[in-house]
Design a protein around this motif. Structure first.
Motif, PDB file in Angstrom:
ATOM      1  N   LEU A  59       0.828  -1.203   0.000  1.00 20.43           N
ATOM      2  CA  LEU A  59       0.000   0.000   0.000  1.00 20.43           C
ATOM      3  C   LEU A  59       0.858   1.246   0.000  1.00 20.43           C
ATOM      4  O   LEU A  59       1.872   1.305   0.683  1.00 20.43           O
ATOM      5  N   ARG A  78      -6.058   6.038  -0.334  1.00 17.61           N
ATOM      6  CA  ARG A  78      -7.383   5.573   0.072  1.00 17.61           C
ATOM      7  C   ARG A  78      -7.536   4.122  -0.369  1.00 17.61           C
ATOM      8  O   ARG A  78      -7.236   3.787  -1.512  1.00 17.61           O
ATOM      9  N   ARG A 138       0.607   1.929   7.692  1.00 14.74           N
ATOM     10  CA  ARG A 138      -0.632   2.656   7.970  1.00 14.74           C
ATOM     11  C   ARG A 138      -0.647   3.069   9.441  1.00 14.74           C
ATOM     12  O   ARG A 138       0.159   2.616  10.236  1.00 14.74           O
ATOM     13  N   SER A 139      -1.602   3.900   9.809  1.00 16.54           N
ATOM     14  CA  SER A 139      -1.685   4.366  11.191  1.00 16.54           C
ATOM     15  C   SER A 139      -2.357   3.326  12.084  1.00 16.54           C
ATOM     16  O   SER A 139      -3.082   2.441  11.621  1.00 16.54           O
ATOM     17  N   ARG A 152      -9.447  -3.266   0.025  1.00 17.55           N
ATOM     18  CA  ARG A 152      -9.692  -3.113   1.460  1.00 17.55           C
ATOM     19  C   ARG A 152     -10.146  -4.438   2.065  1.00 17.55           C
ATOM     20  O   ARG A 152      -9.748  -4.794   3.176  1.00 17.55           O
ATOM     21  N   LYS A 160       1.567   4.941   1.185  1.00 20.81           N
ATOM     22  CA  LYS A 160       1.231   5.660   2.413  1.00 20.81           C
ATOM     23  C   LYS A 160       0.175   6.721   2.127  1.00 20.81           C
ATOM     24  O   LYS A 160       0.330   7.537   1.230  1.00 20.81           O
ATOM     25  N   THR A 162       2.415  -2.438   7.672  1.00 23.52           N
ATOM     26  CA  THR A 162       1.676  -2.001   6.484  1.00 23.52           C
ATOM     27  C   THR A 162       1.944  -0.543   6.129  1.00 23.52           C
ATOM     28  O   THR A 162       1.545  -0.088   5.059  1.00 23.52           O
ATOM     29  N   PHE A 164      -6.121   3.528  11.630  1.00 27.73           N
ATOM     30  CA  PHE A 164      -6.611   2.879  10.409  1.00 27.73           C
ATOM     31  C   PHE A 164      -6.721   1.375  10.624  1.00 27.73           C
ATOM     32  O   PHE A 164      -7.748   0.764  10.310  1.00 27.73           O
ATOM     33  N   ALA A 210       0.236  -2.026  12.073  1.00 32.85           N
ATOM     34  CA  ALA A 210       0.326  -0.676  11.520  1.00 32.85           C
ATOM     35  C   ALA A 210       1.730  -0.429  10.970  1.00 32.85           C
ATOM     36  O   ALA A 210       1.895   0.086   9.858  1.00 32.85           O
TER      37      ALA A 210
END
Length: 91
Positions: free
Chosen positions: A26, A31, A63-64, A37, A28, A61, A67, A58
């Protein structure tokens, strides 16, 4: 975790994030919707149920925390309680 970039967990521009196995690659901040997803949710759910923490997922990946928490919640995972010692009432 201390490194030569100074401080705990800080990364310089020459470091790259480690990608987890079977988790979609993914960008950064991109969407993530639809089938992508769904696949991510399935992968995160499997890893979480095997014992991986939300923070570890997190990080892997890119991501946060929020998320990953939201995706796990949306996929119906029963989230574990916080770790650490529990407090008992004094008698």
């Amino acid at each position: 975790m201390f490194d030569h970039c100074g401080g705990r967990g800080l990364r310089g521009p020459h470091h790259s994030r480690r990608k987890a196995d079977n988790v979609a690659d993914l960008k950064k901040g991109a969407r993530i919707t639809g089938a992508t997803r769904d696949k991510l949710a399935t992968d995160l759910k499997k890893k979480y149920e095997k014992g991986a923490s939300i923070r570890a997922l997190a990080e892997s990946t890119g991501r946060s925390y929020g998320f990953v928490h939201r995706v796990l919640s949306e996929s119906g995972v029963t989230l574990r309680g916080r770790g650490g010692a529990t407090r008992t009432k004094k008698k």
